[in-house]
Scaffold this active site. Sequence first.
Site, PDB file in Angstrom:
ATOM      1  N   HIS A   1      40.422  -9.172  14.379  1.00 34.50           N
ATOM      2  CA  HIS A   1      41.658  -8.437  14.089  1.00 34.50           C
ATOM      3  C   HIS A   1      42.745  -8.995  15.020  1.00 34.50           C
ATOM      4  O   HIS A   1      42.437  -9.467  16.108  1.00 34.50           O
ATOM      5  CB  HIS A   1      41.391  -6.959  14.404  1.00 34.50           C
ATOM      6  CG  HIS A   1      42.474  -6.006  14.025  1.00 34.50           C
ATOM      7  ND1 HIS A   1      43.569  -5.778  14.823  1.00 34.50           N
ATOM      8  CD2 HIS A   1      42.623  -5.207  12.943  1.00 34.50           C
ATOM      9  CE1 HIS A   1      44.338  -4.868  14.244  1.00 34.50           C
ATOM     10  NE2 HIS A   1      43.790  -4.510  13.105  1.00 34.50           N
TER      11      HIS A   1
ATOM     12  N   CYS B   1      45.578  -7.321   8.999  1.00 37.89           N
ATOM     13  CA  CYS B   1      45.732  -7.731  10.412  1.00 37.89           C
ATOM     14  C   CYS B   1      44.718  -8.794  10.798  1.00 37.89           C
ATOM     15  O   CYS B   1      44.183  -8.782  11.922  1.00 37.89           O
ATOM     16  CB  CYS B   1      45.613  -6.545  11.365  1.00 37.89           C
ATOM     17  SG  CYS B   1      46.914  -5.352  11.147  1.00 37.89           S
TER      18      CYS B   1
ATOM     19  N   GLN C   1      35.303  -0.852  14.160  1.00 34.72           N
ATOM     20  CA  GLN C   1      34.700  -0.584  12.845  1.00 34.72           C
ATOM     21  C   GLN C   1      33.199  -0.332  12.934  1.00 34.72           C
ATOM     22  O   GLN C   1      32.542  -0.143  11.911  1.00 34.72           O
ATOM     23  CB  GLN C   1      34.948  -1.768  11.895  1.00 34.72           C
ATOM     24  CG  GLN C   1      36.410  -2.055  11.614  1.00 34.72           C
ATOM     25  CD  GLN C   1      37.088  -0.965  10.786  1.00 34.72           C
ATOM     26  OE1 GLN C   1      36.427  -0.114  10.188  1.00 34.72           O
ATOM     27  NE2 GLN C   1      38.401  -0.987  10.766  1.00 34.72           N
TER      28      GLN C   1
ATOM     29  N   LYS D   1      39.640   6.247  13.805  1.00 32.64           N
ATOM     30  CA  LYS D   1      38.739   5.658  12.814  1.00 32.64           C
ATOM     31  C   LYS D   1      37.394   6.391  12.772  1.00 32.64           C
ATOM     32  O   LYS D   1      36.541   6.073  11.960  1.00 32.64           O
ATOM     33  CB  LYS D   1      38.525   4.176  13.114  1.00 32.64           C
ATOM     34  CG  LYS D   1      39.789   3.337  12.884  1.00 32.64           C
ATOM     35  CD  LYS D   1      39.499   1.866  13.000  1.00 32.64           C
ATOM     36  CE  LYS D   1      40.741   1.036  13.206  1.00 32.64           C
ATOM     37  NZ  LYS D   1      41.533   0.834  11.977  1.00 32.64           N
TER      38      LYS D   1
ATOM     39  N   ASP E   1      34.630  -5.547  20.332  1.00 38.60           N
ATOM     40  CA  ASP E   1      35.579  -4.671  19.637  1.00 38.60           C
ATOM     41  C   ASP E   1      34.777  -3.841  18.629  1.00 38.60           C
ATOM     42  O   ASP E   1      34.368  -4.343  17.582  1.00 38.60           O
ATOM     43  CB  ASP E   1      36.641  -5.533  18.945  1.00 38.60           C
ATOM     44  CG  ASP E   1      37.497  -4.733  17.957  1.00 38.60           C
ATOM     45  OD1 ASP E   1      37.296  -3.515  17.831  1.00 38.60           O
ATOM     46  OD2 ASP E   1      38.352  -5.355  17.305  1.00 38.60           O
TER      47      ASP E   1
HETATM   48  N1  PMP Z   1      39.833  -4.044  15.693  1.00 40.62           N
HETATM   49  C1  PMP Z   1      39.406  -3.800  14.463  1.00 40.62           C
HETATM   50  C2  PMP Z   1      38.157  -4.474  13.966  1.00 40.62           C
HETATM   51  C3  PMP Z   1      40.111  -2.924  13.645  1.00 40.62           C
HETATM   52  O1  PMP Z   1      39.680  -2.678  12.399  1.00 40.62           O
HETATM   53  C4  PMP Z   1      41.277  -2.293  14.140  1.00 40.62           C
HETATM   54  C5  PMP Z   1      42.103  -1.356  13.284  1.00 40.62           C
HETATM   55  N2  PMP Z   1      42.300  -1.776  11.967  1.00 40.62           N
HETATM   56  C6  PMP Z   1      41.679  -2.580  15.444  1.00 40.62           C
HETATM   57  C7  PMP Z   1      40.925  -3.451  16.181  1.00 40.62           C
HETATM   58  C8  PMP Z   1      42.894  -1.959  16.048  1.00 40.62           C
HETATM   59  O2  PMP Z   1      42.719  -0.588  16.185  1.00 40.62           O
HETATM   60  P1  PMP Z   1      43.937   0.354  16.581  1.00 40.62           P
HETATM   61  O3  PMP Z   1      45.056  -0.005  15.667  1.00 40.62           O
HETATM   62  O4  PMP Z   1      43.407   1.726  16.351  1.00 40.62           O
HETATM   63  O5  PMP Z   1      44.252   0.085  18.007  1.00 40.62           O
END
Ligand code: PMP
Length: 404
Positions: free
Chosen positions: A122, A363, A202, A225, A199
């Site tokens: 991401h 993203c 998910q 999430k 990270d």
């Molecule tokens: N890493 C992953 C794999 C994600 O899916 C996301 C959110 N789509 C993020 C990081 C970023 O999370 P946040 O916007 O809640 O900080």
Amino acid sequence: MFNVQDIRADFPILSQKIYDKPLIYFDNAATTQKPRAVVEKIESGYYNVNANVHRGVHFLSQAATEAHEEARRTVQRFLHASSPNEIVFTRGTTEAINLVASSFVDEYMQAGDEVIISTMEHHSNIVPWQMQAARKGIAIRVIPIADNGELDLEAYKKLFSEKTRLVSVVHVSNVLGTVNPVREMVAYAHAQGVPVLVDGAQAVPHLAVDVQALDADFYTFSAHKIYGPTGMGVLYGKEEWLDRLPPYQGGGEMIETVTFEKTVFNELPYKFEAGTPDYIGSTALATALDYVSALGMDRIAAYEEELLRYATEKMQAIEGMRIFGEAAHKGSVISFLVGDIHHYDMGMLLDRLGIAVRTGHHCAQPLMQRFGIEGTVRASFSFYNTKEEIDTFIIGIERVRKMF
Ligand code: PMP
């Protein structure tokens, strides 16, 4: 496995109608809906125990502090961390990764030192490292992926050099659904003397995570999430690492003593929590974790896997269907394109049928470039979704396909 209709009754938003159609919410990888218990926790927190934490002698401040610290212990138990000192509250995954990128690079990386990330990261696990590259001249090495969306582990091993200082890799891809073998990846990195950040944005909502079993040095996730509030997240860090890293931001809460000549920083985890924390958000996160724990993370994983299998089979039968991400071990996310229908058109037309999916690059633009596409349509499932909703979704895709 469990009673989905009972569960759905806990999520008032799911009984809404959109354009006079029952809402089908398949955008759970972007954010999840909130059970009544979480919303009520926020309401009762503000109504009954609102006072700034940690500094008060009065009753309410102490009650708020106790609730906030109990929430930290709930997160600790949920992740199987060894101490609440290893749980740092942040605004989300993004802030947690930025914290490590900033503090770790400051302390442990020089120009030319390398961080290993992957093609499926991401943006929040790419851009912070690029900012450090611009600031300090560190280099970024990228693990390639196979066409089915699995990491190339042989290539991963070859990326290590005497300049490698950190690996920062996603546990479950938000686009491909790939569940990466982070335990093996951590073991390999550790054998080279390199720590690993995972990270888990998910992963945490969908499978039981044990940070000690993974042996991750840092692990991050976002409350929103996992059925919790927005603006709240967690950085787990092994105490030995957090102890050695410098603070990320300065201000109140993170200090022991301040004079104009010298400031002594607070102990863990407060050293990394400058300013008034979201002490209502933390308790609501704890309520969300209690909620999923009561359902059982293993049962959630099994049910969502069943939804994934069911949807994948039905989708594969649709003419012109291309699914991106066919890893052997996959979370409940399906990214797809149908023929040459633009992802945006598919998303808009599904929306008119009451079906919420995400469209675009998610993203993860470098990942889109890897597949030579601009974007995908993404359906992501939660334990409150049903096979009947998937049937409606399949009919919807077929309708859109026939229109083009
Ligand atoms: N890493 C992953 C794999 C994600 O899916 C996301 C959110 N789509 C993020 C990081 C970023 O999370 P946040 O916007 O809640 O900080």
